[in-house]
Design a protein around this motif. Structure first.
Motif, short mmCIF file in Angstrom:
data_model
loop_
_atom_site.label_atom_id
_atom_site.label_comp_id
_atom_site.label_asym_id
_atom_site.label_seq_id
_atom_site.Cartn_x
_atom_site.Cartn_y
_atom_site.Cartn_z
N GLY A 59 0.82 -1.21 0.00
CA GLY A 59 0.00 0.00 0.00
C GLY A 59 0.85 1.26 0.00
O GLY A 59 0.91 1.99 -0.99
N PRO A 60 1.58 1.51 1.09
CA PRO A 60 2.46 2.70 1.11
C PRO A 60 3.66 2.50 0.20
O PRO A 60 4.08 1.35 -0.03
N PRO A 61 4.21 3.58 -0.34
CA PRO A 61 5.35 3.47 -1.26
C PRO A 61 6.53 2.69 -0.69
O PRO A 61 7.18 1.93 -1.41
N GLU A 62 6.80 2.85 0.61
CA GLU A 62 7.95 2.18 1.21
C GLU A 62 7.77 0.67 1.30
O GLU A 62 8.72 -0.07 1.60
N ALA A 63 6.55 0.18 1.06
CA ALA A 63 6.28 -1.26 1.12
C ALA A 63 6.38 -1.91 -0.25
O ALA A 63 6.05 -3.08 -0.40
#
Length: 199
Positions: free
Chosen positions: A64-68
């Protein structure tokens, strides 16, 4: 760092922003997303031709989040940044979106094993479709396939780049390695700017 030349021409073995844009546009003209994924993996993640050909769908994580969102490159052991696993490179938003679309297309590519054709087991223990010979488990499927449905080879990647280079009007001296060096140069620029900002 560029010295001389113009904003539209490469210098020092890397592509200029204008050249990058032309190459991405040329790759995006294809009906599928594979060619664009190949170019962006090199330009936005620094994954070279040999490494790309070793990737399976399971090496890609899109959260979901960019860092994931990241791709784990086989053979790499360095940790890019915590909490990424060893060998993982974070995905730029444009690359993440293209990979999501590409993987979704791969997921719908083969439905043969659900019918009367069934499956076979390869010598390495992987269960494959009896018709197209691709792994039934999506994570085990090659990320990049040739037009014939086989794992893309390094030679095929370089041949494809030659075609895209001509279409984009890039210098003949530009190679697939130029894309990786361009990524590395952009990364160094970002790191230098971050250090400067902290100082």
């Amino acid at each position: 760092q560029r010295t001389g030349g113009s904003a539209g021409r490469s210098s020092g073995g890397v592509l200029s922003p204008a050249e990058e844009a032309r190459l991405v546009a040329a790759a995006g003209q294809e009906r599928g997303r594979r060619d664009l994924v190949i170019v962006l993996l090199a330009l936005k993640a620094g994954v070279d031709a040999r490494e790309q050909c070793s990737l399976d769908v399971g090496h890609v994580t899109i959260g979901g989040p960019p860092e994931a969102s990241f791709v784990v490159v086989p053979g790499r052991r360095l940790v890019f940044a915590s909490p990424l696993p060893a060998g993982a490179v974070p995905l730029a938003p444009c690359l993440r979106d293209e990979l999501r679309t590409h993987v979704a297309a791969l997921a719908g590519r083969c439905q043969h094993e659900r019918g009367r054709f069934g499956t076979d087991r390869r010598a390495d223990g992987v269960t494959v479709c009896h018709v197209c010979r691709q792994p039934v488990e999506l994570a085990q499927m090659p990320l990049l396939l040739s037009r014939l449905g086989d794992r893309l080879s390094e030679r095929q990647v370089h041949k494809l780049f030659g075609q895209l280079r001509a279409r984009a009007g890039l210098p003949q001296a530009s190679t697939f390695g130029t894309l990786v060096r361009t990524y590395e140069a952009r990364l160094r620029e970002l790191l230098a700017a971050a250090v400067q900002a902290q100082g």
